[in-house]
Write a protein that holds these residues in place. Structure first.
Motif, PDB file in Angstrom:
ATOM      1  N   ALA A   1     114.231  92.395  69.174  1.00 28.55           N
ATOM      2  CA  ALA A   1     114.440  93.737  68.845  1.00 28.55           C
ATOM      3  C   ALA A   1     115.762  94.060  69.338  1.00 28.55           C
ATOM      4  N   GLY A   2     115.959  93.864  70.717  1.00 25.23           N
ATOM      5  CA  GLY A   2     117.148  94.057  71.465  1.00 25.23           C
ATOM      6  C   GLY A   2     118.381  93.447  70.632  1.00 25.23           C
TER       7      GLY A   2
ATOM      8  N   ALA B   1     129.971  88.634  65.921  1.00 22.60           N
ATOM      9  CA  ALA B   1     129.067  88.698  66.786  1.00 22.60           C
ATOM     10  C   ALA B   1     127.883  89.364  66.189  1.00 22.60           C
ATOM     11  N   ALA B   2     128.016  90.335  65.553  1.00 29.14           N
ATOM     12  CA  ALA B   2     126.729  91.078  64.813  1.00 29.14           C
ATOM     13  C   ALA B   2     125.904  90.121  64.176  1.00 29.14           C
ATOM     14  N   PHE B   3     126.666  89.097  63.355  1.00 29.78           N
ATOM     15  CA  PHE B   3     125.661  88.064  62.457  1.00 29.78           C
ATOM     16  C   PHE B   3     125.227  87.143  63.368  1.00 29.78           C
ATOM     17  N   THR B   4     125.950  86.737  64.391  1.00 29.64           N
ATOM     18  CA  THR B   4     125.167  85.957  65.441  1.00 29.64           C
ATOM     19  C   THR B   4     124.024  86.351  66.110  1.00 29.64           C
ATOM     20  N   LEU B   5     124.347  87.582  66.530  1.00 33.52           N
ATOM     21  CA  LEU B   5     123.109  88.128  67.012  1.00 33.52           C
ATOM     22  C   LEU B   5     121.734  88.151  66.151  1.00 33.52           C
ATOM     23  N   LEU B   6     122.228  88.878  64.798  1.00 33.40           N
ATOM     24  CA  LEU B   6     121.045  88.577  63.869  1.00 33.40           C
ATOM     25  C   LEU B   6     120.348  87.129  63.710  1.00 33.40           C
ATOM     26  N   ALA B   7     121.455  86.386  63.532  1.00 32.59           N
ATOM     27  CA  ALA B   7     120.532  84.984  63.573  1.00 32.59           C
ATOM     28  C   ALA B   7     119.927  84.401  64.620  1.00 32.59           C
ATOM     29  N   ALA B   8     120.508  84.904  65.825  1.00 32.98           N
ATOM     30  CA  ALA B   8     119.634  84.549  66.968  1.00 32.98           C
ATOM     31  C   ALA B   8     118.290  85.385  67.260  1.00 32.98           C
ATOM     32  N   ALA B   9     118.201  86.444  66.459  1.00 29.30           N
ATOM     33  CA  ALA B   9     116.976  87.377  66.635  1.00 29.30           C
ATOM     34  C   ALA B   9     115.987  86.730  65.636  1.00 29.30           C
ATOM     35  N   LEU B  10     116.460  85.965  64.546  1.00 28.36           N
ATOM     36  CA  LEU B  10     115.341  85.144  63.834  1.00 28.36           C
ATOM     37  C   LEU B  10     114.916  84.130  64.427  1.00 28.36           C
ATOM     38  N   GLU B  11     115.351  83.456  65.288  1.00 22.39           N
ATOM     39  CA  GLU B  11     114.902  82.504  66.096  1.00 22.39           C
ATOM     40  C   GLU B  11     113.938  82.783  67.555  1.00 22.39           C
TER      41      GLU B  11
END
Length: 149
Positions: free
Chosen positions: A78-79, A138-148
């Motif tokens: 969530a963060g 950077a925002a997209f990368t964080l969203l992709a990381a949040a999926l994992e």
């Protein structure tokens, strides 16, 4: 349902990043290789076309990220989603304050009425756009990381 929201949001933001990356590193480089009149007319047309579409895309992306952040507030990652949302807010503020004013001027230019410093204004837009692209990547990368997570 949250999984579908996460996936749709990530895809929409990812496509937006792809378009903006392409503008920065492909389309504008192609236009810059053309004679001045063609370059300037191409940028004006691109400014009109993308200027109509991208605000909707940015706001939709931001709303989807906000919904994901609220719906998934008790989940791991969530963060990351909240941080991605903050970066998208930065990109919207940058757009409104820095890029849109230049775009609004340049989309009305023709070879007959463009100002003498039109290339400098386009270079300034490009520099701001590079920063915006980095922010949304950077925002997209964080969203992709949040999926994992």
């Amino acid at each position: 349902m949250l999984n579908a929201l996460e996936t749709v949001t990530t895809v929409i933001v990812g496509l937006m990043v792809g378009v903006e990356f392409s503008v920065a590193f492909v389309i504008n480089r192609i236009l810059d290789a053309l004679p001045d009149d063609s370059n300037q007319l191409g940028r004006a047309h691109g400014g009109r076309m993308l200027g109509a579409v991208m605000p909707v895309w940015y706001i939709t992306s931001l709303v989807l990220v906000a919904v994901w952040a609220i719906a998934g507030r008790h989940h791991d990652g969530a963060g990351l989603v909240v941080t991605a949302g903050a970066l998208l807010i930065v990109s919207v503020v940058m757009s409104v304050l820095l890029l849109v004013p230049i775009n609004n001027r340049s989309k009305t230019w023709t070879p007959e009425n463009r100002p003498a410093d039109w290339k400098q204004q386009m270079n300034r837009w490009d520099r701001f756009h590079y920063v915006r692209v980095a922010v949304i990547i950077a925002a997209f990368t964080l969203l992709a990381a949040a999926l994992e997570v």
